[in-house]
Design a protein around this motif. Structure first.
Motif, PDB file in Angstrom:
ATOM      1  N   PRO A   8      27.920   8.707  19.511  1.00 53.34           N
ATOM      2  CA  PRO A   8      29.262   8.387  19.281  1.00 53.34           C
ATOM      3  C   PRO A   8      30.111   9.191  20.414  1.00 53.34           C
ATOM      4  O   PRO A   8      29.747  10.296  20.471  1.00 53.34           O
ATOM      5  N   GLN A   9      31.050   8.846  20.971  1.00 48.95           N
ATOM      6  CA  GLN A   9      32.143   9.504  21.545  1.00 48.95           C
ATOM      7  C   GLN A   9      33.091  10.159  20.939  1.00 48.95           C
ATOM      8  O   GLN A   9      33.492  11.133  21.396  1.00 48.95           O
ATOM      9  N   ALA A  10      33.351   9.864  19.826  1.00 49.56           N
ATOM     10  CA  ALA A  10      34.346  10.524  18.920  1.00 49.56           C
ATOM     11  C   ALA A  10      33.677  11.361  18.014  1.00 49.56           C
ATOM     12  O   ALA A  10      32.416  11.272  17.468  1.00 49.56           O
ATOM     13  N   ALA A  11      34.424  12.570  17.689  1.00 54.05           N
ATOM     14  CA  ALA A  11      33.709  13.261  16.632  1.00 54.05           C
ATOM     15  C   ALA A  11      33.560  12.940  15.300  1.00 54.05           C
ATOM     16  O   ALA A  11      34.587  11.878  14.904  1.00 54.05           O
ATOM     17  N   PRO A  13      33.963  12.645  11.300  1.00 57.17           N
ATOM     18  CA  PRO A  13      35.025  13.254  10.456  1.00 57.17           C
ATOM     19  C   PRO A  13      34.702  14.290   9.670  1.00 57.17           C
ATOM     20  O   PRO A  13      35.432  15.105   9.255  1.00 57.17           O
ATOM     21  N   GLU A  14      33.367  14.470   9.558  1.00 60.97           N
ATOM     22  CA  GLU A  14      32.855  15.940   8.570  1.00 60.97           C
ATOM     23  C   GLU A  14      33.170  16.935   9.394  1.00 60.97           C
ATOM     24  O   GLU A  14      33.342  18.167   8.748  1.00 60.97           O
ATOM     25  N   TRP A  15      33.255  16.950  10.768  1.00 59.10           N
ATOM     26  CA  TRP A  15      33.670  18.118  11.603  1.00 59.10           C
ATOM     27  C   TRP A  15      35.088  18.641  11.344  1.00 59.10           C
ATOM     28  O   TRP A  15      35.439  19.640  11.396  1.00 59.10           O
ATOM     29  N   ARG A  98      28.586  16.841  22.887  1.00 56.37           N
ATOM     30  CA  ARG A  98      29.228  15.779  22.343  1.00 56.37           C
ATOM     31  C   ARG A  98      28.130  14.861  21.471  1.00 56.37           C
ATOM     32  O   ARG A  98      28.873  14.254  20.403  1.00 56.37           O
ATOM     33  N   ARG A  99      26.868  14.893  21.730  1.00 54.36           N
ATOM     34  CA  ARG A  99      26.078  14.154  20.861  1.00 54.36           C
ATOM     35  C   ARG A  99      26.392  14.796  19.265  1.00 54.36           C
ATOM     36  O   ARG A  99      26.049  14.204  18.293  1.00 54.36           O
ATOM     37  N   PRO A 104      27.041  13.435  11.739  1.00 60.54           N
ATOM     38  CA  PRO A 104      27.363  14.403  10.677  1.00 60.54           C
ATOM     39  C   PRO A 104      26.974  15.857  11.054  1.00 60.54           C
ATOM     40  O   PRO A 104      25.990  16.141  11.614  1.00 60.54           O
ATOM     41  N   VAL A 105      27.798  16.743  10.411  1.00 59.99           N
ATOM     42  CA  VAL A 105      27.524  18.167  10.396  1.00 59.99           C
ATOM     43  C   VAL A 105      26.063  18.469   9.794  1.00 59.99           C
ATOM     44  O   VAL A 105      25.829  17.975   8.798  1.00 59.99           O
TER      45      VAL A 105
END
Length: 128
Positions: A8-11, A13-15, A98-99, A104-105
């Motif tokens: 995914p290109q976006a982080a 949500p857990e981060w 980025r990966r 998830p964390v």
């Protein structure tokens, strides 16, 4: 050849639920696990030392909104006189960051044996 990005290109949500220092620590731990797949422990530790020094300077916006190309420029010695990573090492680190952020964390294990390369999807954790 498939030109799709295998993560995914976006982080994830857990981060965003982590404190900034916790997020940086988790990224460095995951990065170390991923680098060990590609290289020796000694080289991974040397690369991680340089990355850690640069990550200490960024805030949460810079951490999560920086593109893979920008991370590669930041970690390479492009346009600066200080010793950092080679351009290829910087690209590898940027892609791994980025990966990591896209999953998830803790998704990528600290153990080299638990990471599996799948040609169509990239690195996957065997714990899922």
């Amino acid at each position: 050849r498939d030109f799709a990005v295998p993560f995914p290109q976006a982080a994830h949500p857990e981060w965003f639920q982590l404190e900034l220092l916790e997020a940086k620590r988790a990224l460095l731990q995951g990065l170390f696990a991923l680098l060990q797949v590609d290289t020796s422990v000694q080289r991974a530790m040397a690369m991680l030392a340089l990355v850690r020094r640069e990550l200490e300077l960024v805030d949460s916006t810079q951490l999560f909104d920086t593109s893979m190309a920008d991370w590669a420029r930041i970690f390479s010695n492009e346009g600066c006189m200080k010793v950092l990573l080679t351009q290829q090492e910087a690209r590898v680190v940027a892609k791994h960051l980025r990966r990591l952020m896209g999953h998830p964390v803790g998704f990528f294990s600290h153990s080299k044996a638990q990471l599996v390369w799948l040609p169509q999807t990239g690195l996957q954790s065997s714990r899922r």
